[in-house]
Each structure stands twice: as structure tokens, then as C-alpha cells.
Design a protein around this motif. Structure first.
Motif, short mmCIF file in Angstrom:
data_model
loop_
_atom_site.label_atom_id
_atom_site.label_comp_id
_atom_site.label_asym_id
_atom_site.label_seq_id
_atom_site.Cartn_x
_atom_site.Cartn_y
_atom_site.Cartn_z
N GLU A 11 3.12 2.34 -4.81
CA GLU A 11 3.45 3.54 -4.38
C GLU A 11 4.71 3.16 -3.15
N LEU A 12 5.56 3.81 -2.90
CA LEU A 12 6.69 3.61 -2.13
C LEU A 12 6.96 4.92 -1.30
N ARG A 13 6.60 4.69 0.13
CA ARG A 13 6.95 5.95 1.18
C ARG A 13 7.73 5.38 2.17
N GLU A 14 9.17 5.26 2.11
CA GLU A 14 10.02 4.77 2.91
C GLU A 14 9.23 3.28 3.76
N SER A 15 9.08 3.18 4.79
CA SER A 15 8.82 1.88 5.19
C SER A 15 7.22 1.46 4.99
N ASP A 22 -7.58 -5.42 -8.08
CA ASP A 22 -8.61 -5.31 -8.76
C ASP A 22 -9.32 -3.81 -8.43
N GLY A 23 -8.38 -2.77 -8.33
CA GLY A 23 -9.03 -1.54 -8.14
C GLY A 23 -9.06 -1.11 -6.76
N ILE A 24 -8.64 -2.08 -5.75
CA ILE A 24 -8.83 -1.72 -4.37
C ILE A 24 -7.39 -1.33 -3.98
N ARG A 25 -7.25 -0.02 -3.17
CA ARG A 25 -5.91 0.15 -2.87
C ARG A 25 -5.73 0.08 -1.53
N ARG A 26 -4.46 -0.57 -0.68
CA ARG A 26 -4.39 -0.29 0.62
C ARG A 26 -3.03 0.06 1.08
N GLU A 27 -3.04 0.83 2.10
CA GLU A 27 -1.72 1.33 2.71
C GLU A 27 -1.05 0.07 3.37
N VAL A 28 0.10 -0.47 3.04
CA VAL A 28 0.66 -1.60 3.74
C VAL A 28 2.04 -1.13 4.23
N SER A 29 2.38 -1.90 5.22
CA SER A 29 3.74 -1.61 5.93
C SER A 29 4.77 -2.56 5.18
N GLY A 47 -2.37 -6.12 6.66
CA GLY A 47 -1.73 -4.72 6.47
C GLY A 47 -0.04 -4.78 6.34
N TYR A 48 0.41 -5.88 6.49
CA TYR A 48 2.03 -6.01 6.25
C TYR A 48 2.31 -6.94 5.07
#
Length: 75
Positions: A11-15, A22-29, A47-48
Motif C-alpha cells: 500500500e502507498l499513502r504519500e510518504s 509472511d502475513g505480517i503487515r507494518r506501516e513504514v515510512s 520502520g523506515y
């Protein structure tokens, strides 16, 4: 020692994006890698997104990490 984990950008949302492994999702900068595109395999540290790798390199690295920690891939 620092470790960057290869993850697929789903997914992309601006920056900011969401990366998965492996099914684990993380928000990343994406501040350090603003040219990352949906579907790219990215290296995530603290996280970056700090870089991009091709799918073959990402899968090879993930397989080695799984062997070290003794887990099977999800799915």
C-alpha cells in the motif's frame, strides 16, 4: 548489529506505506526512499524503508532468516 528485513510494499499513502512479509503487515515510512513503488521489495529497518532489492534477493534473504530463527514461511 542492525538488521533490515525485506518486505513487499502493498500500500502507498504519500510518504507512508504498508509492507508485508509472511502475513505480517507494518506501516513504514518512505521518507528515505520516496521513489519506492507498489509491489517493490523494500528493506525495512526501524520502520523506515532504507532501500530496494529485487524479488530474488528478497526471497533468498528471507529464506536465510527463516533458517536462522527456525520457522517455516506463512501461507
Amino acid at each position: 548489529m542492525c538488521l533490515a528485513v525485506p518486505m513487499k510494499l502493498i500500500e502507498l499513502r504519500e510518504s507512508v506505506g504498508v509492507a508485508e512479509v509472511d502475513g505480517i503487515r507494518r506501516e513504514v515510512s518512505l521518507m528515505l526512499q520516496p521513489d519506492a513503488q507498489l509491489g517493490d521489495y523494500v528493506l525495512v529497518h526501524a520502520g523506515y524503508v532504507i532501500g530496494k532489492v529485487d524479488e530474488v534477493e528478497a526471497q533468498t534473504t528471507l529464506e536465510m532468516l527463516r533458517q536462522v530463527i527456525g520457522v517455516e514461511p506463512a501461507g
